[in-house]
Every structure is written in structure tokens, then in C-alpha cells.
Scaffold this active site. Structure first.
Site, PDB file in Angstrom:
ATOM      1  N   LYS A  78      77.516  -2.377 -62.603  1.00 34.10           N
ATOM      2  CA  LYS A  78      76.641  -2.218 -61.441  1.00 34.10           C
ATOM      3  C   LYS A  78      77.310  -2.866 -60.235  1.00 34.10           C
ATOM      4  O   LYS A  78      77.930  -3.931 -60.359  1.00 34.10           O
ATOM      5  CB  LYS A  78      75.290  -2.875 -61.739  1.00 34.10           C
ATOM      6  CG  LYS A  78      74.231  -2.657 -60.660  1.00 34.10           C
ATOM      7  CD  LYS A  78      72.916  -3.352 -61.062  1.00 34.10           C
ATOM      8  CE  LYS A  78      71.829  -3.173 -60.024  1.00 34.10           C
ATOM      9  NZ  LYS A  78      70.573  -3.856 -60.414  1.00 34.10           N
ATOM     10  N   SER A 153      66.648  -0.845 -60.127  1.00 37.63           N
ATOM     11  CA  SER A 153      67.747  -0.620 -59.222  1.00 37.63           C
ATOM     12  C   SER A 153      69.069  -0.269 -59.897  1.00 37.63           C
ATOM     13  O   SER A 153      69.978   0.216 -59.231  1.00 37.63           O
ATOM     14  CB  SER A 153      67.968  -1.877 -58.383  1.00 37.63           C
ATOM     15  OG  SER A 153      68.330  -2.965 -59.212  1.00 37.63           O
ATOM     16  N   SER A 177      64.777  -3.854 -63.408  1.00 34.66           N
ATOM     17  CA  SER A 177      65.842  -2.975 -62.911  1.00 34.66           C
ATOM     18  C   SER A 177      66.811  -2.470 -63.967  1.00 34.66           C
ATOM     19  O   SER A 177      67.667  -1.642 -63.668  1.00 34.66           O
ATOM     20  CB  SER A 177      66.635  -3.676 -61.807  1.00 34.66           C
ATOM     21  OG  SER A 177      65.922  -3.640 -60.597  1.00 34.66           O
TER      22      SER A 177
END
Lengths: 493, 512
Positions: A78, A153, A177
Site C-alpha cells: 500500500k 482505504s 481499511s
């Protein structure tokens, strides 16, 4: 073309030289090339680097050396977890060209275990969002329906794994997330207990809530990934000194006399019917496995969101103060007569998106003199109560199950109102508030507007009891085949 | 208008002390307050944590906490069993994270006092200042508008070398009542820090910064008291500035009150800086600005729990402090208050001094009582030593002379084998050589000649050379004898024992 290999298959095949690390990595790169223009999972990839690393693994294996437990596994990171190569943008204009001189502890551990870092994945700006729409560089799409969000996210990581672009990925959680996009993309995502994984190198959002965690196609794969990245780190004072168990050792052994708790509040009528249906089927599965299922009352569940949006934003307002345009990142060019204040205000105004600004303002407000007690201090008290409520629940059962998210993937642009977006995290947020662990696993499908969308089941256990969490999840996985289903583009070709 | 009868100063101090740990407060990078890194080039003591790059986390320096505990203990503070770190949020280019890690509501140490010697008292009288709290935080970087070397620069330059240096903040009650006392307090605090080994206390390097809060109680002849508004004087980093700034404020505040009659009220505290060249304080901020630092506990750091074992371990490291040492010197060695004070300005000097006394004991045949030895060594160090240390800009104990050599000089002097001028000269010579004092004194003809024959011939020669002096002396002008003695010393090349010369001359002159 064959089906993309999962983590364990990759490790096994590469180790036994049925396939080379270079070949599996090449296949990932090929799939990224073929599909990522459509999906936008990746912010950038490192083809040369990753092939070099794959060659090293192949050489190690050829010379009979131990290449590590994740040898040959291509892993996406990420984009809010720093790497000492490439860029780390956090999905923000502010860091559009930022290069970190060091790598996160989790990344270093992956690399040391033979994993191959293939690229950085898209996320909501500074991990603030539940849809991967709030990014400076465009949104990621759900591989099951390109008009829908992957959740967020960590949407880029979830979608990349679900679409078979790479077998593994790291995400981060502050309020759901990892688990929520895992559910919306039909993959497995783990939020470790707070302190289990070092946060060193994770760009801070809500420091007391943030954790790095893995995505993969099955429970055992995530267990292996977590074992590699977990453990004490001298660079993170909040990382636990507790030893990391070998999660895979007993993962296939069912928990004897398993007691499963189902929080009443999690089966709300507001949930999508397919979501509640999946949980009811899961209850049947566990009952069928001999588990005792208890209804649990968690009346504080609803207060999680409010508590979270005070604590997380308060911490974020302070954590993001370093993005001031002085040392790195966005620096506004000043007009004649403009000064220091303008440098701050303009750099931050230009660099941050609307959601980030909203949260910084909210956090600044709740910490302000005169409001501190009414908001921040009260939120800390509620946090303690939520923890106590969950402690009491775990005194009665091994694990809590329920929906990961109230609905399957929603359409891009559907949740324009921030509050409706915040409610996506209703069932995941309290795990972050209480510091416990949770996993989302595929548990069914919903038919929405003629599309088949995955639904996730969440399993939560008490802090640092990931071993139980994985075993419970594995009991379910072994009895079902949801995790074997892939979106069209996740299949071979 | 009623006339002023008296004015009384009321001073509280806020002191920042940079701790000389080897690494910074929350990172592994070297600390500029440690002598090893004093002259590091700008921005070379910086790592990702100091520069607040994305993804970094602070890790507490345990040694800094221990040093802070030592200071707290030396000041008689209560050491907290539980304390934590808080973030103080504000934007400034010298503050990389946008917040400073500090301690807000639970300081590591609280409720102590500092006892300092009253400067004007020769009897060793002391006064006390209450300590409100001592807490630990991190220093900021530095902003400048000059390039290294002093050339002007259009814009601001940030040097992060100092950012993250462990910084102790000490806050006192407003117990000080004069600039002299404030100065004495500051000196004593510096000495304590040096004795504890927590700071070198080099004022010019900013190791200690003092911020006095000053106001004046004005009493008028109608019996009323008027408190002037409190002024905080920022960042004083020399002892002279502390004294001068407070004196200046004393007069300025009385004058201001006389002209405007404004007294202390909520919100009328102001901040002033010290202009050294003009010898005046300068207004910086009129009103106490409503700064909202949005303090909250730093989630990246664990609370600090001070166990009994840890506390006891640290307590055992506290050495004899200056005030105790001064008392001992006066009690056991008969030193004057001023000599004791001068010696305890520096822990190393004390050690050197005590070693010289030990060395004297080792010279068995000398049989000098401790009281005499102490006084003699102190005098030698504080005269011959201090003079040379001052000339060479180095501490006395590093001049090159050893404690044993000091002891040897004193023994020679006690045995009256060298005179006081020779002792001073010998001190200088011994700074350059390892040889023993007697050898050096001999080879440099510093040993007093007491050979009666040679003395007599010098005396005879002096008497015939200075008939006027002889005449004057015989006419009752005793002072004239000095001229004759001087003549003999000159003839002897300084080696004659002055006492013996005097006796010899008198005997000869009276015989004539």
C-alpha cells in the site's frame, strides 16, 4: 494461461522448482500489464527490480540455500508504507514525488523472507476513506464490477489480490481499511492486534489505531504473511514484545468446544439482506461443526464511529502537521510579500484533498482548549468502555462473527456524503478502538443490479489471539468454497 | 501622589538545560549537546526521525530520563512513579514534526528546592528557591538568516542539528528577590548539572537558557502595595545577562509604574528580550497570546513507569553536590567561603584539588595537617592555577601539572625551601614537565639559599652598595630595609630566603 497462483502454491512450486520465481513474477507483471489500466490498483510497479529479486531467489534455490518462507511471492505494498525505492505518495498530491530513504519494518521483513515487492498500490489519501476514491491520482475499481469501488482505504491492495495481479499485498487499517476492502473484493484481509506489527514506516494517520496487515487469497496465506511481518521492533515502542506464534502449525485443527458470539447489533436491518444472509449461513456452518453459538449484546457498537472520528482525527491533525512544505513534499511558490504563514497555508491547501482537510480541521477542533474534555477526553472514556465491553464478550466466547461491512461494494460516486461513507466502517471500527484482531473472509455473494458481488464474514478475537482467529477462519474456509471464486479477470488469461 | 518608599523584586525562573546524552531524546542520532559533537556542521546530526520524514516513530532515550531523574533528585523533587509524553502542537520551521514532544500534566519531577550560597555572605549563608517542576522534552532546531561564516542570506535557513536534543525544563517558584540572587541561583544550578554530569553547562553554546519572570512590589508611603505586571525575559544565556536584564527590569518597571500606574492583572503579562549591546530589555509580545498548543498524550510512546528499583539505582549515582562539598571543605579543610565556592565551580577541579591533598598525605615526611594542606592547595590552584588557566583558556586541571606535583610544591613551600614567587614560577614550569618539583626547582635555582656564608657576603655587598638606604634605616626609616632586602634578592638571583636575609641585614646593621 493458467490460474494465478496463491501464496502457498507459489512458495511450494518455486521451492520445488516446478516453476521459477522469475516465471511467476513475470506472470504477475503480465497480468498487471493486461488489467491494471482498467483497475488502477497500482500507483507504480518495479518490473526490473522485482525480476532481479526473483533471479536472486532462483539462484538461492538452485544452490540449495534456504530462500525464506515467502520465496518467490510477489507482494504489493500500500502506498502509505514507505520503501527505500520508488515513490511513497500516500495517494496525496502533497507527496506526489516523495522518495523515502528507508523501508518500513514490515517491508524489510517481507523482503528478508524472500517476498518480491512488485509495486505500490493505490489508497485513499493518507488512508482516509473507505472507497479508494479519495486519491489524488484517480480511483481504483472493483474487479467484480468496474463501476464499483473496491472499498478502502487499502482498495488497491485488495483489488490487486482479488484480480490475481499478485498473490499477496500489505494494507493498513485505522478503522477497517483492510477488512472492508477485503470483503468488497472477495479476498482475505487481516487486521492484526494493535502492536502485533511494527508501524515503523507506515505513514501515520491515527497512531493509536493504525496497523499494517496482509491480504491474500486464503486464510493460511494471510497467516503465513502475518507471521513474517509480525513481532517486536526496537523502532516502534508500541510494538509488542510478545512472541509470534507459528500460526500455520495448528491452523487446520478445529478449536474444541468452540464458542462463537454473534453480536445482536451486527445483524441490523439496515444491512444489505445478502450480508445478513451470509452471516446466518456462517452460523449454520459453525453450528454444523459443533460450535456453540451465543447471541452477544454489544450496545456500545453504535458509539464506535463517533469515538473513532474524534480520536483518529485528533491524532491525524497532529500527525499530518509535518507536511508543512519546509523539508520535503509540496512547497507552494510564494508571491512577493507572502511569508511563512502563506507557505504553510498554501502548501497544505494545494497538497491535501478535501477529505484530509476535513479530518485535520475536525481533529484540530476536538483538541482545542475548551473542547478537549467534551470531545477528546470523552472519546477516550468511551474507548475504555468499548474495550471493556469486548473484553467481557471474549470472556464468554472464542470469537465474534458478523458482517465485515453493511453492504457489498457500492457504486463509484454513490457515497458523496462523508457521513454515509463513515458508516461503512460501523462493524470494523471497534476492533481498532479496542486493539483486538479481526479477519475478513469470503462468505457469500450478493446479486446487485445483475452483478455478482462478494460478501465478507468478519471474525474477531481478543488482542494477540490471532492464532485462534486463524483457526476459526480456517474452519469456515475448509467447509465452504467462497474463497475459490474469482472475478472474471481474476481467472486465467 | 503618594511617594515610593520601597521596591521589591519578585523573580521566578524557567530554565532549559540541554542534556549531554550521546544520542538524541527520541532517535539514535548524535546529540549536539554532547562534547563529541559540539562543532558538527549544520544539518549533519539529522536522521529520518529528526527530519520527521513520513513513517518514522520516536523511541525514548532511557539515559536522558535517568539524567532528568538525577537532576530532580539533586533538587529534592518527588520523582513521578508514572509519567507520559505529550504532544505540544504548533507550526514553526525549526520544529520538524509540527509538534514538540514534552510533558504536560505529569512532569517527571516536582516539588523540590534549590539551596544556593548567598553571594555577598562570607560566612557561607545560603538561601532557597522552591522548584515547581522539572520535565523532559526535546529541543527545536535553529533558524538563521546568515550563511555559515556569517554572510547574510536572503531568506531563512534551518539547521536541525539541535532538533531533538534532550531538554530539561526547570520551573521555580517566584522566590528570588534580587538580580544577585538570581545569578547565584543560576550558577548553583549549573554547578549541580556539571557535578551530576548531565550537562557541560557551556552558556555560550546554549546548554543552559534562563527565562526570568520578573515583577516589582512597589510600596508607597500611604502603606499600599502595588505589583507591577509580570515580564518574562526570554532566552538569557550568560550570567551577566541574567543579572543585567533583571536589574534593568527592576528600574524600568518602577519607572513604568510611576508614569502609567498599571498593575498586574490577568492577561497583561508581557514578553521581553534582552538587548546586550544596549543593556536594555526590548518588548517582544505585549499581551499573553492565547496560544492553544492542543496538548494530548503522544500515542507513539509508552508511558514511563518508574519502579522503586530503577529510582534507587539512579539515586545511588548522585555524587556529593556542590553545596555539600563546600560545607565539607570549610569544615574539614578550613577553606574560606570564597575559596570553597570557587573550587566547587567545577567538579573536575574539585577532584583535582582533592587528589592533591591525597598526594600530600602520601609524602609522609611532610606531615602537613589536612587543614593546612587544603588551604595551601586551594590558594595555589586559585592563584597560580587560575591565572594560567585564564591565560591559556583551559581548565586548571588540564594545565599539565599533576596533583602530585602540586603536593610537592606545597611541601617545598611548607619546608620553606622555596619562596612564594618561586612557588608560582615552579607551578608554571611543572605544567610543562613530568619531573618532580624538587628537581625542577633545583635545576632552575629556585631553592632558597640559607648558606650563612653566602647570605652574609650578599648582605655586606648590599650594604656597601646602598649607603643611602643604610643611612635612612639607621635614621629610623624601617621601610628602607626593604630596599636592602631587594638588593640582596637581586644579587642572589631570587634564591635567597627573604626571611633569613632580613634577619641577617638587621643583625649586620645594628652591629655597625
Amino acid at each position: 494461461m493458467h490460474e494465478p497462483l496463491g501464496v502457498l502454491d507459489t512458495v511450494e512450486s518455486v521451492a520445488n522448482r516446478r516453476v521459477s520465481a522469475v516465471e511467476v513474477t513475470g506472470e504477475c507483471l503480465r497480468r498487471i500489464e493486461a488489467h491494471d489500466r482498467t483497475l488502477s490498483c497500482f500507483r507504480e510497479t518495479y518490473p526490473d527490480r522485482v525480476v532481479d529479486a526473483a533471479r536472486r531467489i532462483d539462484r538461492l534455490i538452485a544452490s540449495g540455500e534456504d530462500p525464506g518462507p515467502l520465496a518467490g511471492v510477489a507482494c504489493a505494498i500500500k502506498d502509505n508504507i514507505v520503501t527505500d525505492f520508488g515513490r511513497t505518495t500516500c495517494g496525496s498530491r502533497f507527496l506526489a514525488d516523495f522518495r523515502s530513504p528507508f523501508s518500513a519494518t514490515a517491508v524489510r521483513r517481507l523482503t528478508a523472507a524472500g517476498a518480491l515487492i512488485i509495486g505500490k498500490t493505490n489508497c485513499d489519501e493518507f488512508a482516509m476513506g473507505s472507497s479508494t476514491e479519495h486519491c489524488a491520482f484517480g480511483c481504483t475499481r472493483n474487479p467484480w464490477d468496474l463501476d464499483r469501488v473496491p472499498g478502502g482505504s487499502s482498495g488497491g491492495s485488495a483489488a490487486a489480490v482479488a484480480a490475481g495481479l499478485c498473490p499477496a499485498a500489505l494494507g493498513s487499517e485505522t478503522g477497517g481499511s483492510i477488512r472492508q476492502p477485503a470483503a468488497l473484493c472477495g479476498t482475505v484481509g487481516v487486521k492484526p492486534s494493535y502492536g502485533r506489527v511494527s508501524r515503523f514506516g507506515l505513514v501515520a494517520f491515527g497512531s493509536s489505531l493504525d496497523q499494517i496487515g496482509p491480504f491474500a487469497g486464503c486464510v493460511r496465506s494471510t497467516a503465513l504473511l502475518l507471521r513474517v511481518i509480525a513481532g517486536a521492533d526496537a523502532r516502534d515502542s508500541t510494538s509488542t514484545p510478545l512472541e509470534v506464534p507459528d500460526y500455520l502449525a495448528a491452523i487446520d485443527e478445529p478449536i474444541p468446544d468452540l464458542r462463537i458470539g454473534v453480536p445482536r447489533q451486527y445483524l441490523s436491518d439496515e444491512n444489505h439482506p445478502a450480508v445478513n444472509e451470509a452471516v446466518r449461513r456462517a452460523i449454520e456452518v459453525f453450528t454444523g461443526l459443533g460450535a456453540e453459538v451465543l447471541e452477544i449484546d454489544l450496545p456500545l457498537t453504535a458509539y464506535g464511529i463517533a469515538t473513532y472520528y474524534i480520536i483518529a482525527t485528533a491524532e491525524a491533525s497532529s500527525n499530518l502537521a509535518r507536511f508543512d512544505g519546509v523539508r520535503y513534499g509540496r512547497r507552494a511558490s510564494l508571491a512577493e510579500g507572502e511569508g511563512l504563514y502563506d507557505l504553510y497555508a498554501r502548501s497544505r491547501s494545494e497538497g491535501f484533498g478535501a477529505e484530509v482537510k476535513r479530518r485535520i480541521m475536525l481533529g484540530t477542533y476536538v483538541l482545542s482548549a475548551g473542547y478537549y474534555d467534551a470531545y477528546y477526553n470523552r472519546a477516550l472514556k468511551v474507548r475504555r468502555l468499548i474495550k471493556q465491553e469486548l473484553d467481557a464478550a471474549f470472556a464468554r466466547c472464542h470469537a465474534l462473527i458478523g458482517p465485515t461491512a453493511p453492504t457489498p461494494a457500492f457504486a463509484i460516486g454513490e457515497k458523496a456524503d462523508p457521513l454515509s461513507m463513515y458508516l461503512c466502517d460501523l462493524y470494523t471500527i471497534n476492533a481498532n478502538i479496542a486493539g483486538i484482531c479481526g479477519i475478513s473472509i469470503p462468505a457469500g455473494f450478493a446479486q446487485v443490479d445483475g452483478r455478482t458481488l462478494p460478501v465478507g464474514l468478519q471474525i474477531q478475537c481478543k488482542a494477540f489471539d490471532e492464532a485462534t482467529m486463524f483457526r476459526v477462519a480456517r474452519m469456515f474456509e475448509k467447509s465452504t468454497d467462497y474463497h475459490t471464486k474469482r472475478p472474471e479477470m481474476g481467472k486465467g488469461g | 501622589m503618594p511617594a515610593i518608599t520601597t521596591t521589591h523584586l519578585k523573580i521566578g525562573m524557567e530554565v532549559h538545560v540541554e542534556l549531554a546524552t550521546s544520542s538524541k531524546m527520541f532517535s539514535r542520532t548524535a546529540n549536539i549537546a554532547n562534547p563529541q559533537y559540539y562543532d558538527a556542521a549544520p544539518n549533519t546530526l539529522v536522521d529520518p526521525v529528526v527530519a520527521a520524514l513520513p513513517g518514522v516513530l520516536p523511541v525514548m532515550n532511557r539515559r536522558a530520563v535517568e539524567m532528568a531523574m538525577m537532576v530532580g533528585m539533586a533538587l529534592g523533587c518527588r520523582i513521578a512513579r508514572f509519567t507520559k509524553w505529550d504532544r505540544k502542537n504548533y507550526f514553526y520551521p525549526d520544529l520538524p514534526k509540527g509538534y514538540q514532544i514534552s510533558q504536560y500534566d505529569l512532569p517527571l519531577c516536582a516539588d523540590g528546592e534549590l539551596e544556593f550560597p548567598v553571594p555577598e555572605a562570607s560566612d557561607g549563608t545560603t538561601r532557597r528557591v522552591g522548584i515547581i517542576r522539572v520535565h523532559l522534552e526535546e529541543d527545536t532546531g535553529k533558524l538563521s538568516h546568515e550563511l555559515p561564516g556569517g554572510r547574510p542570506y536572503h531568506g531563512s535557513l534551518v539547521d536541525l542539528n539541535r532538533a531533538g536534543t534532550p531538554l530539561l525544563e526547570i520551573v521555580t517558584h517566584p522566590d528570588l528577590t534580587s538580580a544577585q540572587d538570581a545569578l547565584a541561583f543560576a550558577r548553583e544550578l549549573r554547578n549541580i548539572c556539571r557535578f551530576l554530569g548531565v550537562s557541560e553547562g557551556v552558556m555560550q553554546r546554549g546548554h543552559m537558557r534562563f527565562e526570568p519572570n520578573v515583577n516589582v512590589l512597589v510600596t508607597t508611603d500611604d502603606g499600599r502595595e502595588h505589583a507591577t505586571p509580570i515580564v518574562e525575559i526570554k532566552n538569557l544565556n550568560s550570567f551577566r545577562a541574567i543579572r543585567d536584564a533583571i536589574d534593568h527590569e527592576h528600574h524600568r518597571q518602577v519607572e513604568a509604574w510611576t508614569s502609567d500606574g498599571i498593575v498586574q492583572a490577568p492577561g497583561n503579562k508581557s514578553t521581553r528580550g534582552w538587548d546586550d549591546s544596549n543593556g536594555a530589555t526590548v518588548l517582544q509580545r505585549q499581551k499573553e497570546e492565547a496560544h492553544d498548543y492542543r496538548y494530548f498524550p503522544d500515542p507513539d510512546l509508552l508511558p514511563v513507569v518508574v519502579s522503586d528499583t530503577w529510582r534507587q539505582k539512579i539515586a545511588a549515582r548522585i555524587p556529593e553536590l556542590p553545596i555539600q562539598r563546600r560545607a565539607r571543605y570549610r569544615r574539614e579543610l578550613d577553606l574560606s567561603a570564597s575559596d570553597a565556592l570557587a573550587l566547587t565551580d567545577d567538579r573536575n577541579l574539585c577532584r583535582f584539588f582533592e587528589e592533591s591533598i591525597e598526594a600530600m598525605k602520601a609524602i609522609a615526611e611532610a606531615k602537613i595537617p589536612a587543614r593546612r594542606a587544603g588551604g595551601a592547595s586551594a590558594k595555589l590552584l586559585l592563584n597560580a592555577g587560575a591565572k594560567r588557566a585564564n591565560e591559556r583558556g583551559c581548565p586548571i586541571e588540564k594545565l599539565g601539572i599533576t596533583p602530585t606535583q602540586i603536593a610537592q610544591i606545597i611541601v617545598l613551600r611548607e619546608q620553606e625551601r622555596i619562596g612564594s614567587t618561586a612557588a608560582d614560577e615552579l607551578f608554571g614550569l611543572l605544567c610543562e614537565t613530568d619531573a618532580d618539583a624538587l628537581t625542577v626547582a633545583r635545576s632552575n635555582n629556585l631553592i632558597q639559599v640559607r648558606d650563612q656564608g653566602r647570605l652574609e657576603s650578599w648582605c655586606t655587598e648590599a650594604i656597601s652598595a646602598q649607603p643611602n638606604a643604610v643611612q635612612d634605616y639607621l635614621n629610623g626609616k624601617d621601610a628602607a630595609l626593604g630596599r636592602l632586602v631587594g638588593q640582596v634578592m637581586k644579587l642572589s638571583g631570587g634564591q635567597a630566603d627573604a626571611k633569613a636575609v632580613r634577619a641577617g641585614l638587621v643583625k649586620k646593621l645594628h652591629r655597625e
